[in-house]
Motif scaffolding. Structure first.
Motif, PDB file in Angstrom:
ATOM      1  N   GLY A 122       6.911  73.914  91.596  1.00 22.81           N
ATOM      2  CA  GLY A 122       7.284  72.741  90.805  1.00 22.81           C
ATOM      3  C   GLY A 122       6.082  71.925  90.375  1.00 22.81           C
ATOM      4  N   CYS A 148       7.015  69.665  87.398  1.00 23.48           N
ATOM      5  CA  CYS A 148       8.262  68.994  87.793  1.00 23.48           C
ATOM      6  C   CYS A 148       7.937  67.593  88.304  1.00 23.48           C
ATOM      7  CB  CYS A 148       8.974  69.780  88.887  1.00 23.48           C
ATOM      8  SG  CYS A 148       9.702  71.324  88.345  1.00 23.48           S
ATOM      9  N   TYR A 166      10.858  68.778  93.749  1.00 24.11           N
ATOM     10  CA  TYR A 166       9.803  69.729  94.101  1.00 24.11           C
ATOM     11  C   TYR A 166      10.472  71.086  94.271  1.00 24.11           C
ATOM     12  CZ  TYR A 166      11.283  69.759  98.966  1.00 24.11           C
ATOM     13  OH  TYR A 166      12.020  69.903 100.110  1.00 24.11           O
ATOM     14  N   VAL A 167       9.742  72.134  93.997  1.00 20.21           N
ATOM     15  CA  VAL A 167      10.229  73.501  94.159  1.00 20.21           C
ATOM     16  C   VAL A 167       9.096  74.291  94.802  1.00 20.21           C
ATOM     17  CG1 VAL A 167      11.151  75.553  93.024  1.00 20.21           C
ATOM     18  CG2 VAL A 167      11.639  73.290  92.069  1.00 20.21           C
ATOM     19  N   ASN A 168       9.349  74.797  96.002  1.00 19.88           N
ATOM     20  CA  ASN A 168       8.344  75.557  96.741  1.00 19.88           C
ATOM     21  C   ASN A 168       8.914  76.885  97.192  1.00 19.88           C
ATOM     22  OD1 ASN A 168       6.794  73.190  96.663  1.00 19.88           O
ATOM     23  ND2 ASN A 168       7.337  72.597  98.742  1.00 19.88           N
ATOM     24  N   GLU A 196      17.460  68.024 100.336  1.00 18.39           N
ATOM     25  CA  GLU A 196      16.822  69.331 100.227  1.00 18.39           C
ATOM     26  C   GLU A 196      17.857  70.449 100.152  1.00 18.39           C
ATOM     27  OE1 GLU A 196      12.723  69.092 102.568  1.00 18.39           O
ATOM     28  OE2 GLU A 196      14.419  68.483 103.812  1.00 18.39           O
ATOM     29  N   TYR A 217      17.893  74.911 100.405  1.00 15.70           N
ATOM     30  CA  TYR A 217      17.138  76.102 100.770  1.00 15.70           C
ATOM     31  C   TYR A 217      17.937  77.355 100.424  1.00 15.70           C
ATOM     32  CZ  TYR A 217      14.758  72.649 103.640  1.00 15.70           C
ATOM     33  OH  TYR A 217      14.094  71.531 104.074  1.00 15.70           O
ATOM     34  N   LEU A 246      13.131  79.716  99.480  1.00 18.80           N
ATOM     35  CA  LEU A 246      13.026  78.843  98.311  1.00 18.80           C
ATOM     36  C   LEU A 246      13.453  77.465  98.779  1.00 18.80           C
ATOM     37  CD1 LEU A 246      12.600  78.432  95.240  1.00 18.80           C
ATOM     38  CD2 LEU A 246      15.043  78.934  94.974  1.00 18.80           C
ATOM     39  N   ASP A 247      12.592  76.484  98.601  1.00 15.21           N
ATOM     40  CA  ASP A 247      12.770  75.125  99.122  1.00 15.21           C
ATOM     41  C   ASP A 247      12.722  74.171  97.934  1.00 15.21           C
ATOM     42  OD1 ASP A 247      12.410  72.621 100.303  1.00 15.21           O
ATOM     43  OD2 ASP A 247      10.597  73.177 101.393  1.00 15.21           O
ATOM     44  N   ILE A 248      13.842  73.510  97.663  1.00 11.82           N
ATOM     45  CA  ILE A 248      13.948  72.586  96.528  1.00 11.82           C
ATOM     46  C   ILE A 248      14.413  71.232  97.066  1.00 11.82           C
ATOM     47  CG2 ILE A 248      15.093  72.106  94.324  1.00 11.82           C
ATOM     48  CD1 ILE A 248      15.583  75.164  94.110  1.00 11.82           C
TER      49      ILE A 248
END
Length: 154
Positions: free
Chosen positions: A30, A35, A39-41, A62, A64, A111-113
């Motif tokens: 992100g 972004c 956040y996008v990890n 969050e 996932y 995937l963590d948003i």
């Protein structure tokens, strides 16, 4: 303005441990594409490692998605088995602690948003610590002031 990239073209400055020498590698997708409100990890957690310290957020929500691998999700004091394809929500709230633990022999890819929230307070109950992330302030709960009151006329 829209920004488009490919995961394979994310510059190393948007990665924690880009060469994956430690137990955790994170790609800040992100941030790399601009972004602002989320956040996008992608997190890569080696066997025997943890994704983060057990924590909860006061304001940040969050989400996932387990892209590959399996392990444990420690959430609200419980340990739940997780595997490829599982989706998890972690709404904001003091009693919503969470942490991924890779107890398998393969890399756990997550995937963590999440939302970016001003003055989000992160609580780390295992260590009795509060962190106000955007201010960089850390407080130990054990150092609380006894007898203090917000009452102005006492």
């Amino acid at each position: 303005m829209n920004n488009i990239s490919n995961i394979n073209n994310i510059p190393k400055e948007y990665m924690y441990d880009p060469d994956f020498n430690s137990k955790l590698k994170t790609i800040l997708i992100g941030d790399a594409i601009g972004c602002e409100k989320i956040y996008v990890n992608i997190d890569y957690v080696k066997p025997g490692a943890e994704s983060v310290k057990y924590h909860s957020h006061s304001k940040q929500e969050e989400f996932y998605f387990i892209m590959s691998g399996k392990g444990l999700l420690r959430i609200d004091g419980e340990e739940i088995l997780i595997k490829t394809g599982d989706v998890i929500s972690a709404p904001a709230g003091k009693d919503n602690g969470h942490q991924f633990i890779n107890n398998s022999s393969e890399i756990l890819q997550i995937l963590d948003i999440g939302t970016r929230e001003k003055d989000d307070i992160i609580t780390y109950p295992d260590e009795n610590v509060f962190l106000i992330k955007d201010k960089g302030l850390v407080f130990n709960i054990d150092d609380s002031i006894e007898g203090w009151s917000s009452e102005p006329n006492e």
